[in-house]
Motif scaffolding. Structure first.
Motif, PDB file in Angstrom:
ATOM      1  N   ARG A 150     -88.901  -4.042 -16.962  1.00 44.08           N
ATOM      2  CA  ARG A 150     -89.379  -5.232 -16.237  1.00 44.08           C
ATOM      3  C   ARG A 150     -89.492  -4.940 -14.753  1.00 44.08           C
ATOM      4  NH1 ARG A 150     -89.748 -10.594 -17.832  1.00 44.08           N
ATOM      5  NH2 ARG A 150     -89.203 -11.618 -15.891  1.00 44.08           N
ATOM      6  N   LEU A 151     -88.434  -4.369 -14.189  1.00 48.10           N
ATOM      7  CA  LEU A 151     -88.445  -4.064 -12.758  1.00 48.10           C
ATOM      8  C   LEU A 151     -89.563  -3.081 -12.412  1.00 48.10           C
ATOM      9  CD1 LEU A 151     -87.338  -4.288  -9.918  1.00 48.10           C
ATOM     10  CD2 LEU A 151     -85.415  -2.829 -10.563  1.00 48.10           C
ATOM     11  N   SER A 152     -89.797  -2.101 -13.295  1.00 46.11           N
ATOM     12  CA  SER A 152     -90.893  -1.145 -13.048  1.00 46.11           C
ATOM     13  C   SER A 152     -92.241  -1.857 -12.997  1.00 46.11           C
ATOM     14  CB  SER A 152     -90.950  -0.082 -14.151  1.00 46.11           C
ATOM     15  OG  SER A 152     -89.731   0.568 -14.259  1.00 46.11           O
ATOM     16  N   GLN A 153     -92.442  -2.791 -13.912  1.00 42.60           N
ATOM     17  CA  GLN A 153     -93.715  -3.537 -13.922  1.00 42.60           C
ATOM     18  C   GLN A 153     -93.851  -4.388 -12.661  1.00 42.60           C
ATOM     19  OE1 GLN A 153     -92.932  -5.380 -17.816  1.00 42.60           O
ATOM     20  NE2 GLN A 153     -94.832  -4.460 -18.579  1.00 42.60           N
ATOM     21  N   GLN A 154     -92.738  -5.003 -12.258  1.00 34.56           N
ATOM     22  CA  GLN A 154     -92.758  -5.843 -11.048  1.00 34.56           C
ATOM     23  C   GLN A 154     -93.059  -5.004  -9.809  1.00 34.56           C
ATOM     24  OE1 GLN A 154     -88.841  -7.262 -11.865  1.00 34.56           O
ATOM     25  NE2 GLN A 154     -89.531  -9.195 -12.761  1.00 34.56           N
ATOM     26  N   VAL A 155     -92.438  -3.840  -9.727  1.00 36.38           N
ATOM     27  CA  VAL A 155     -92.674  -2.961  -8.576  1.00 36.38           C
ATOM     28  C   VAL A 155     -94.126  -2.451  -8.589  1.00 36.38           C
ATOM     29  CG1 VAL A 155     -92.060  -0.742  -7.508  1.00 36.38           C
ATOM     30  CG2 VAL A 155     -90.251  -2.330  -8.227  1.00 36.38           C
ATOM     31  N   ALA A 156     -94.636  -2.135  -9.765  1.00 35.02           N
ATOM     32  CA  ALA A 156     -96.031  -1.684  -9.867  1.00 35.02           C
ATOM     33  C   ALA A 156     -96.982  -2.773  -9.347  1.00 35.02           C
ATOM     34  CB  ALA A 156     -96.375  -1.328 -11.317  1.00 35.02           C
ATOM     35  N   PHE A 157     -96.678  -4.019  -9.642  1.00 39.32           N
ATOM     36  CA  PHE A 157     -97.497  -5.143  -9.173  1.00 39.32           C
ATOM     37  C   PHE A 157     -97.420  -5.260  -7.647  1.00 39.32           C
ATOM     38  CE2 PHE A 157     -97.919  -9.677  -8.059  1.00 39.32           C
ATOM     39  CZ  PHE A 157     -99.146  -9.990  -8.645  1.00 39.32           C
ATOM     40  N   ILE A 158     -96.206  -5.149  -7.113  1.00 46.64           N
ATOM     41  CA  ILE A 158     -96.017  -5.261  -5.660  1.00 46.64           C
ATOM     42  C   ILE A 158     -96.770  -4.143  -4.932  1.00 46.64           C
ATOM     43  CG2 ILE A 158     -94.253  -5.028  -3.841  1.00 46.64           C
ATOM     44  CD1 ILE A 158     -92.464  -6.649  -6.031  1.00 46.64           C
ATOM     45  N   ILE A 159     -96.801  -2.962  -5.543  1.00 46.09           N
ATOM     46  CA  ILE A 159     -97.564  -1.848  -4.971  1.00 46.09           C
ATOM     47  C   ILE A 159     -99.063  -2.157  -5.054  1.00 46.09           C
ATOM     48  CG2 ILE A 159     -98.204   0.576  -5.387  1.00 46.09           C
ATOM     49  CD1 ILE A 159     -95.183   0.958  -6.223  1.00 46.09           C
ATOM     50  N   GLU A 160     -99.501  -2.650  -6.195  1.00 45.71           N
ATOM     51  CA  GLU A 160    -100.931  -2.957  -6.399  1.00 45.71           C
ATOM     52  C   GLU A 160    -101.445  -3.964  -5.366  1.00 45.71           C
ATOM     53  OE1 GLU A 160    -103.154  -1.640  -8.387  1.00 45.71           O
ATOM     54  OE2 GLU A 160    -104.758  -3.034  -7.795  1.00 45.71           O
ATOM     55  N   ILE A 161    -100.661  -5.023  -5.142  1.00 45.30           N
ATOM     56  CA  ILE A 161    -101.157  -6.096  -4.268  1.00 45.30           C
ATOM     57  C   ILE A 161    -101.153  -5.694  -2.796  1.00 45.30           C
ATOM     58  CG2 ILE A 161    -100.485  -7.893  -5.910  1.00 45.30           C
ATOM     59  CD1 ILE A 161     -98.160  -8.634  -4.012  1.00 45.30           C
ATOM     60  N   ASP A 162    -100.611  -4.529  -2.480  1.00 45.50           N
ATOM     61  CA  ASP A 162    -100.722  -4.038  -1.104  1.00 45.50           C
ATOM     62  C   ASP A 162    -102.190  -3.957  -0.682  1.00 45.50           C
ATOM     63  OD1 ASP A 162     -98.537  -3.117   0.803  1.00 45.50           O
ATOM     64  OD2 ASP A 162    -100.071  -1.585   1.162  1.00 45.50           O
ATOM     65  N   LYS A 163    -103.077  -3.803  -1.665  1.00 50.66           N
ATOM     66  CA  LYS A 163    -104.520  -3.678  -1.380  1.00 50.66           C
ATOM     67  C   LYS A 163    -105.103  -4.930  -0.735  1.00 50.66           C
ATOM     68  CE  LYS A 163    -105.272  -0.450  -5.220  1.00 50.66           C
ATOM     69  NZ  LYS A 163    -105.609  -0.411  -6.656  1.00 50.66           N
ATOM     70  N   LEU A 164    -104.424  -6.072  -0.888  1.00 52.90           N
ATOM     71  CA  LEU A 164    -104.958  -7.300  -0.277  1.00 52.90           C
ATOM     72  C   LEU A 164    -104.983  -7.191   1.251  1.00 52.90           C
ATOM     73  CD1 LEU A 164    -106.042  -9.987  -1.494  1.00 52.90           C
ATOM     74  CD2 LEU A 164    -103.905 -11.055  -0.793  1.00 52.90           C
ATOM     75  N   LYS A 165    -104.150  -6.291   1.788  1.00 51.83           N
ATOM     76  CA  LYS A 165    -104.102  -6.086   3.242  1.00 51.83           C
ATOM     77  C   LYS A 165    -105.369  -5.400   3.755  1.00 51.83           C
ATOM     78  CE  LYS A 165     -99.054  -5.534   2.885  1.00 51.83           C
ATOM     79  NZ  LYS A 165     -97.951  -4.520   2.858  1.00 51.83           N
ATOM     80  N   PHE A 182    -102.978  -9.654 -12.823  1.00 47.81           N
ATOM     81  CA  PHE A 182    -101.805 -10.375 -13.327  1.00 47.81           C
ATOM     82  C   PHE A 182    -101.243  -9.676 -14.572  1.00 47.81           C
ATOM     83  CE2 PHE A 182    -104.112 -14.022 -11.149  1.00 47.81           C
ATOM     84  CZ  PHE A 182    -103.306 -13.966 -10.026  1.00 47.81           C
ATOM     85  N   GLY A 183    -102.086  -8.887 -15.246  1.00 49.83           N
ATOM     86  CA  GLY A 183    -101.657  -8.137 -16.437  1.00 49.83           C
ATOM     87  C   GLY A 183    -100.676  -7.011 -16.134  1.00 49.83           C
ATOM     88  N   ILE A 184    -100.538  -6.661 -14.858  1.00 50.14           N
ATOM     89  CA  ILE A 184     -99.591  -5.599 -14.473  1.00 50.14           C
ATOM     90  C   ILE A 184     -98.147  -6.093 -14.606  1.00 50.14           C
ATOM     91  CG2 ILE A 184     -98.796  -4.151 -12.534  1.00 50.14           C
ATOM     92  CD1 ILE A 184    -101.749  -4.234 -11.499  1.00 50.14           C
ATOM     93  N   LEU A 185     -97.951  -7.381 -14.414  1.00 47.78           N
ATOM     94  CA  LEU A 185     -96.605  -7.986 -14.419  1.00 47.78           C
ATOM     95  C   LEU A 185     -96.043  -8.129 -15.833  1.00 47.78           C
ATOM     96  CD1 LEU A 185     -97.026 -10.904 -11.848  1.00 47.78           C
ATOM     97  CD2 LEU A 185     -95.313  -9.083 -11.702  1.00 47.78           C
ATOM     98  N   PRO A 186     -94.715  -8.303 -15.966  1.00 48.21           N
ATOM     99  CA  PRO A 186     -94.162  -8.735 -17.251  1.00 48.21           C
ATOM    100  C   PRO A 186     -94.917  -9.983 -17.713  1.00 48.21           C
ATOM    101  CG  PRO A 186     -92.379  -8.250 -15.717  1.00 48.21           C
ATOM    102  CD  PRO A 186     -93.668  -8.144 -14.940  1.00 48.21           C
ATOM    103  N   LYS A 187     -95.094 -10.105 -19.018  1.00 49.65           N
ATOM    104  CA  LYS A 187     -95.976 -11.125 -19.596  1.00 49.65           C
ATOM    105  C   LYS A 187     -95.709 -12.546 -19.068  1.00 49.65           C
ATOM    106  CE  LYS A 187     -98.422 -11.393 -23.968  1.00 49.65           C
ATOM    107  NZ  LYS A 187     -98.462 -10.892 -25.348  1.00 49.65           N
ATOM    108  N   ASP A 188     -94.429 -12.951 -19.023  1.00 51.85           N
ATOM    109  CA  ASP A 188     -94.110 -14.324 -18.606  1.00 51.85           C
ATOM    110  C   ASP A 188     -94.538 -14.567 -17.152  1.00 51.85           C
ATOM    111  OD1 ASP A 188     -92.066 -12.433 -17.932  1.00 51.85           O
ATOM    112  OD2 ASP A 188     -90.694 -14.065 -17.438  1.00 51.85           O
ATOM    113  N   GLN A 189     -94.284 -13.601 -16.293  1.00 46.97           N
ATOM    114  CA  GLN A 189     -94.628 -13.778 -14.878  1.00 46.97           C
ATOM    115  C   GLN A 189     -96.142 -13.703 -14.659  1.00 46.97           C
ATOM    116  OE1 GLN A 189     -92.063 -10.855 -12.843  1.00 46.97           O
ATOM    117  NE2 GLN A 189     -90.733 -12.566 -12.275  1.00 46.97           N
TER     118      GLN A 189
END
Lengths: 197, 197
Positions: free
Chosen positions: A5-20, A104-111
């Motif tokens: 779960r934490l790996s998926q969450q971190v992968a998402f946080i890395i991905e959204i860096d692109k919004l900058k 949104f598919g990068i995150l754990p399913k519920d999130q």
């Protein structure tokens, strides 16, 4: 599993860096650069907290904050669509739906599911929270334009009637904020920031 | 009076636009530019929402979100103090206190007071929410450094022991996030992103 779960969450946080790196059409108030969608989202979140008393309807402020924090994430794939570009608006929905599936598919399913629903709620503007979020999302670029002597309006030759049409749904979220926006449009025309009709 | 409140709130929202011009020492993941404190605050807010399950203690997530959204506003006057610059750390508190007086003072009194307390809570790291916020504030630049091949660490010649000392308080907010950070430091040394001691 927790570790996963934490790996998926971190992968998402890395991905959204692109919004900058996603540039909007408005300049920040110092005039030094175009605004990006990450800093825009930050400012809307603080506006949601500070201006909630001006909502027409009672709102869950935390829900609005979440919504504005994620409302532009689809731009990572779909790009920022300029609000006066009616041609690009046409296939915007399809491009953004695909982007939402992937990001949104990068995150754990519920999130991922929760954020996806939040984004759809924002887009639909059918809840008090979404109407207020949309009002903030429209008011902020007007403030930026007004306080940079209409720089982006002038670059794109925007007319008063266009500004009024694009921004009039602010009133659905907040009459007080629409009054502010309306006065700003009047004054922007008087100062030559917006073209008269 | 209500109208006056809105004017103060709008003045604050205009003032904080300056945070978009405050550059940090870390590069965004694309490597295209240094990160600014506004986009940094946005990313921490989303991290607070997504990673709250990893807090050591139960937390009010909305409270953490508010805290990270405003935690860097004092930099508008006081500048960003690089976390490895121990000389600048000396008078940091005084500079930031003056900044807080001025910036939060722009808001209506009740709101200015609330944000001021939030900022002081963040700085003191004495509540579960502040400890978790501080953990996010430390983890994120490590992620950025790690995913840009240690660019900022290398530019400033940071050693493993410095990274470990500066970031070890992550463990007070979240053991799970500290495990991630700890593994990242090990790997960063192995890859030459951080100097060994």
């Amino acid at each position: 599993v927790d570790n996963d779960r934490l790996s998926q969450q971190v992968a998402f946080i890395i991905e959204i860096d692109k919004l900058k790196d996603i540039l909007r059409r408005t300049y920040i108030m110092s005039g030094e650069k175009l605004e990006n969608s990450a800093e825009h989202s930050w400012q809307l979140a603080l506006m949601a907290i500070l201006l909630s008393e001006h909502s027409n309807e009672p709102i869950d402020v935390g829900h609005v904050v979440k919504m504005v924090l994620i409302h532009d994430l689809v731009e990572i794939d779909a790009g920022d669509t300029y609000c006066y570009d009616t041609a690009a608006e046409q296939d915007k929905i399809e491009r953004e739906m695909r982007a939402a599936d992937r990001i949104f598919g990068i995150l754990p399913k519920d999130q991922g599911h929760e954020l996806r629903l939040l984004w759809e709620e924002f887009e639909a503007r059918e809840t008090p929270e979404a109407r207020f979020a949309a009002a903030l999302d429209r008011l902020m670029p007007m403030l930026l334009n007004y306080h940079t002597a209409g720089r982006s309006w002038k670059e794109h030759g925007i007319r008063q009637s266009q500004a009024r049409a694009r921004n009039s749904h602010i009133v659905e979220g907040s009459r007080a904020l629409w009054d502010t926006a309306d006065r700003m449009i009047e004054e922007a025309v008087a100062r030559g920031y917006l073209k008269p009709d």
